[in-house]
Design a protein around this motif. Structure first.
Motif, PDB file in Angstrom:
ATOM      1  N   ILE A  45       0.835  -1.201   0.000  1.00 48.20           N
ATOM      2  CA  ILE A  45       0.000   0.000   0.000  1.00 48.20           C
ATOM      3  C   ILE A  45       0.866   1.246   0.000  1.00 48.20           C
ATOM      4  O   ILE A  45       0.564   2.229  -0.694  1.00 48.20           O
ATOM      5  N   LEU A  46       1.967   1.222   0.744  1.00 51.70           N
ATOM      6  CA  LEU A  46       2.871   2.373   0.741  1.00 51.70           C
ATOM      7  C   LEU A  46       3.496   2.587  -0.633  1.00 51.70           C
ATOM      8  O   LEU A  46       3.674   3.723  -1.075  1.00 51.70           O
ATOM      9  N   THR A  47       3.820   1.499  -1.322  1.00 50.50           N
ATOM     10  CA  THR A  47       4.401   1.615  -2.660  1.00 50.50           C
ATOM     11  C   THR A  47       3.394   2.200  -3.649  1.00 50.50           C
ATOM     12  O   THR A  47       3.732   3.103  -4.429  1.00 50.50           O
ATOM     13  N   LEU A  48       2.161   1.703  -3.606  1.00 55.46           N
ATOM     14  CA  LEU A  48       1.137   2.232  -4.504  1.00 55.46           C
ATOM     15  C   LEU A  48       0.865   3.710  -4.217  1.00 55.46           C
ATOM     16  O   LEU A  48       0.725   4.517  -5.142  1.00 55.46           O
ATOM     17  N   GLY A  49       0.802   4.056  -2.945  1.00 55.40           N
ATOM     18  CA  GLY A  49       0.600   5.455  -2.578  1.00 55.40           C
ATOM     19  C   GLY A  49       1.746   6.332  -3.019  1.00 55.40           C
ATOM     20  O   GLY A  49       1.555   7.462  -3.470  1.00 55.40           O
ATOM     21  N   GLY A  50       2.968   5.831  -2.900  1.00 57.21           N
ATOM     22  CA  GLY A  50       4.135   6.590  -3.342  1.00 57.21           C
ATOM     23  C   GLY A  50       4.160   6.808  -4.838  1.00 57.21           C
ATOM     24  O   GLY A  50       4.537   7.883  -5.323  1.00 57.21           O
ATOM     25  N   ILE A  51       3.747   5.795  -5.594  1.00 56.21           N
ATOM     26  CA  ILE A  51       3.707   5.939  -7.053  1.00 56.21           C
ATOM     27  C   ILE A  51       2.678   6.985  -7.461  1.00 56.21           C
ATOM     28  O   ILE A  51       2.953   7.862  -8.298  1.00 56.21           O
ATOM     29  N   VAL A  52       1.495   6.924  -6.864  1.00 51.72           N
ATOM     30  CA  VAL A  52       0.448   7.895  -7.189  1.00 51.72           C
ATOM     31  C   VAL A  52       0.873   9.299  -6.781  1.00 51.72           C
ATOM     32  O   VAL A  52       0.678  10.270  -7.524  1.00 51.72           O
ATOM     33  N   LEU A  53       1.486   9.423  -5.619  1.00 55.56           N
ATOM     34  CA  LEU A  53       1.965  10.732  -5.167  1.00 55.56           C
ATOM     35  C   LEU A  53       3.070  11.250  -6.077  1.00 55.56           C
ATOM     36  O   LEU A  53       3.118  12.440  -6.413  1.00 55.56           O
ATOM     37  N   GLY A  54       3.960  10.371  -6.524  1.00 59.73           N
ATOM     38  CA  GLY A  54       5.019  10.786  -7.446  1.00 59.73           C
ATOM     39  C   GLY A  54       4.475  11.277  -8.774  1.00 59.73           C
ATOM     40  O   GLY A  54       4.948  12.277  -9.320  1.00 59.73           O
ATOM     41  N   ILE A  55       3.465  10.584  -9.302  1.00 60.50           N
ATOM     42  CA  ILE A  55       2.863  11.024 -10.561  1.00 60.50           C
ATOM     43  C   ILE A  55       2.188  12.379 -10.393  1.00 60.50           C
ATOM     44  O   ILE A  55       2.264  13.240 -11.272  1.00 60.50           O
ATOM     45  N   ALA A  56       1.539  12.591  -9.245  1.00 61.33           N
ATOM     46  CA  ALA A  56       0.897  13.889  -9.003  1.00 61.33           C
ATOM     47  C   ALA A  56       1.929  15.012  -8.904  1.00 61.33           C
ATOM     48  O   ALA A  56       1.709  16.118  -9.421  1.00 61.33           O
ATOM     49  N   ILE A  57       3.069  14.733  -8.279  1.00 60.05           N
ATOM     50  CA  ILE A  57       4.127  15.747  -8.188  1.00 60.05           C
ATOM     51  C   ILE A  57       4.712  16.042  -9.572  1.00 60.05           C
ATOM     52  O   ILE A  57       4.964  17.198  -9.918  1.00 60.05           O
ATOM     53  N   ILE A  58       4.927  14.998 -10.375  1.00 60.20           N
ATOM     54  CA  ILE A  58       5.435  15.201 -11.742  1.00 60.20           C
ATOM     55  C   ILE A  58       4.452  16.038 -12.550  1.00 60.20           C
ATOM     56  O   ILE A  58       4.844  16.931 -13.311  1.00 60.20           O
ATOM     57  N   GLU A  59       3.151  15.779 -12.351  1.00 58.39           N
ATOM     58  CA  GLU A  59       2.138  16.551 -13.070  1.00 58.39           C
ATOM     59  C   GLU A  59       2.203  18.031 -12.683  1.00 58.39           C
ATOM     60  O   GLU A  59       2.101  18.914 -13.531  1.00 58.39           O
ATOM     61  N   ARG A  60       2.388  18.307 -11.410  1.00 58.15           N
ATOM     62  CA  ARG A  60       2.512  19.708 -10.960  1.00 58.15           C
ATOM     63  C   ARG A  60       3.759  20.384 -11.531  1.00 58.15           C
ATOM     64  O   ARG A  60       3.734  21.558 -11.908  1.00 58.15           O
ATOM     65  N   ILE A  61       4.866  19.650 -11.569  1.00 55.19           N
ATOM     66  CA  ILE A  61       6.103  20.215 -12.107  1.00 55.19           C
ATOM     67  C   ILE A  61       5.939  20.531 -13.596  1.00 55.19           C
ATOM     68  O   ILE A  61       6.350  21.605 -14.072  1.00 55.19           O
ATOM     69  N   LEU A  62       5.313  19.614 -14.326  1.00 49.81           N
ATOM     70  CA  LEU A  62       5.093  19.859 -15.752  1.00 49.81           C
ATOM     71  C   LEU A  62       4.153  21.042 -15.972  1.00 49.81           C
ATOM     72  O   LEU A  62       4.310  21.793 -16.942  1.00 49.81           O
ATOM     73  N   GLU A  63       3.196  21.217 -15.068  1.00 45.29           N
ATOM     74  CA  GLU A  63       2.289  22.349 -15.180  1.00 45.29           C
ATOM     75  C   GLU A  63       3.030  23.664 -14.957  1.00 45.29           C
ATOM     76  O   GLU A  63       2.781  24.657 -15.641  1.00 45.29           O
ATOM     77  N   ARG A  64       3.969  23.680 -14.028  1.00 44.56           N
ATOM     78  CA  ARG A  64       4.768  24.901 -13.799  1.00 44.56           C
ATOM     79  C   ARG A  64       5.685  25.207 -14.972  1.00 44.56           C
ATOM     80  O   ARG A  64       5.976  26.359 -15.256  1.00 44.56           O
ATOM     81  N   TRP A  65       6.164  24.166 -15.627  1.00 47.33           N
ATOM     82  CA  TRP A  65       7.043  24.369 -16.778  1.00 47.33           C
ATOM     83  C   TRP A  65       6.273  24.819 -18.021  1.00 47.33           C
ATOM     84  O   TRP A  65       6.878  25.229 -19.005  1.00 47.33           O
ATOM     85  N   GLY A  66       4.956  24.716 -17.981  1.00 49.87           N
ATOM     86  CA  GLY A  66       4.143  25.171 -19.089  1.00 49.87           C
ATOM     87  C   GLY A  66       3.850  24.129 -20.141  1.00 49.87           C
ATOM     88  O   GLY A  66       3.438  24.465 -21.245  1.00 49.87           O
ATOM     89  N   VAL A  67       4.069  22.875 -19.842  1.00 49.63           N
ATOM     90  CA  VAL A  67       3.812  21.797 -20.801  1.00 49.63           C
ATOM     91  C   VAL A  67       2.380  21.306 -20.572  1.00 49.63           C
ATOM     92  O   VAL A  67       2.144  20.232 -20.025  1.00 49.63           O
ATOM     93  N   ILE A  68       1.423  22.118 -20.997  1.00 44.39           N
ATOM     94  CA  ILE A  68       0.024  21.864 -20.683  1.00 44.39           C
ATOM     95  C   ILE A  68      -0.519  20.645 -21.418  1.00 44.39           C
ATOM     96  O   ILE A  68      -1.339  19.898 -20.879  1.00 44.39           O
ATOM     97  N   ASP A  69      -0.072  20.406 -22.658  1.00 47.82           N
ATOM     98  CA  ASP A  69      -0.579  19.254 -23.404  1.00 47.82           C
ATOM     99  C   ASP A  69      -0.190  17.934 -22.731  1.00 47.82           C
ATOM    100  O   ASP A  69      -0.983  16.989 -22.683  1.00 47.82           O
ATOM    101  N   LEU A  70       1.015  17.878 -22.166  1.00 47.06           N
ATOM    102  CA  LEU A  70       1.443  16.674 -21.452  1.00 47.06           C
ATOM    103  C   LEU A  70       0.686  16.530 -20.123  1.00 47.06           C
ATOM    104  O   LEU A  70       0.337  15.419 -19.714  1.00 47.06           O
ATOM    105  N   VAL A  71       0.405  17.669 -19.502  1.00 52.93           N
ATOM    106  CA  VAL A  71      -0.365  17.641 -18.251  1.00 52.93           C
ATOM    107  C   VAL A  71      -1.772  17.123 -18.514  1.00 52.93           C
ATOM    108  O   VAL A  71      -2.333  16.360 -17.706  1.00 52.93           O
ATOM    109  N   ASP A  72      -2.365  17.517 -19.637  1.00 56.84           N
ATOM    110  CA  ASP A  72      -3.694  17.020 -19.990  1.00 56.84           C
ATOM    111  C   ASP A  72      -3.677  15.501 -20.215  1.00 56.84           C
ATOM    112  O   ASP A  72      -4.623  14.804 -19.821  1.00 56.84           O
ATOM    113  N   GLN A  73      -2.622  15.004 -20.824  1.00 56.00           N
ATOM    114  CA  GLN A  73      -2.511  13.558 -21.023  1.00 56.00           C
ATOM    115  C   GLN A  73      -2.385  12.838 -19.677  1.00 56.00           C
ATOM    116  O   GLN A  73      -3.005  11.791 -19.466  1.00 56.00           O
ATOM    117  N   PHE A  74      -1.579  13.401 -18.772  1.00 58.14           N
ATOM    118  CA  PHE A  74      -1.456  12.827 -17.423  1.00 58.14           C
ATOM    119  C   PHE A  74      -2.806  12.826 -16.719  1.00 58.14           C
ATOM    120  O   PHE A  74      -3.170  11.856 -16.047  1.00 58.14           O
TER     121      PHE A  74
END
Length: 99
Positions: A45-74
């Motif tokens: 459960i900790l591993t699954l939670g960490g993976i989901v949290l990591g993807i959410a953090i990557i999505e936020r970073i991509l949103e700050r960088w301005g890569v909106i099309d990739l954020v929409d795919q995520f």
């Protein structure tokens, strides 16, 4: 004029309760709730939670960088993955938890 009467302290306030000489018997208390918060520290459960949290953090970073099309795919992928992951982890937790 009335006569004043004096009272001693011991007559006004009773003596404190003396503890009884008999000792109460110790009793065993059983918990009918088998749930422990430490059971949530399951590595799967900790591993699954960490993976989901990591993807959410990557999505936020991509949103700050301005890569909106990739954020929409995520976002489209996460809209499906998050509920599936949550319910899978919930079923796994209750299937492996010893009641």
């Amino acid at each position: 004029m009335g006569k004043t009467k004096g009272f001693t302290f011991r007559k006004i306030f009773p003596s404190p309760h003396k503890p009884s000489l008999t000792r109460s018997r110790p009793f065993k208390a059983y918990s009918f709730v088998p749930f422990s918060p430490l059971a949530m520290l399951d590595p799967t459960i900790l591993t699954l939670g960490g993976i989901v949290l990591g993807i959410a953090i990557i999505e936020r970073i991509l949103e700050r960088w301005g890569v909106i099309d990739l954020v929409d795919q995520f976002a489209k992928v996460m809209r499906f993955i998050l509920p599936v992951t949550f319910y899978s982890a919930l079923i796994y937790f209750f299937a492996t938890f010893m009641f």
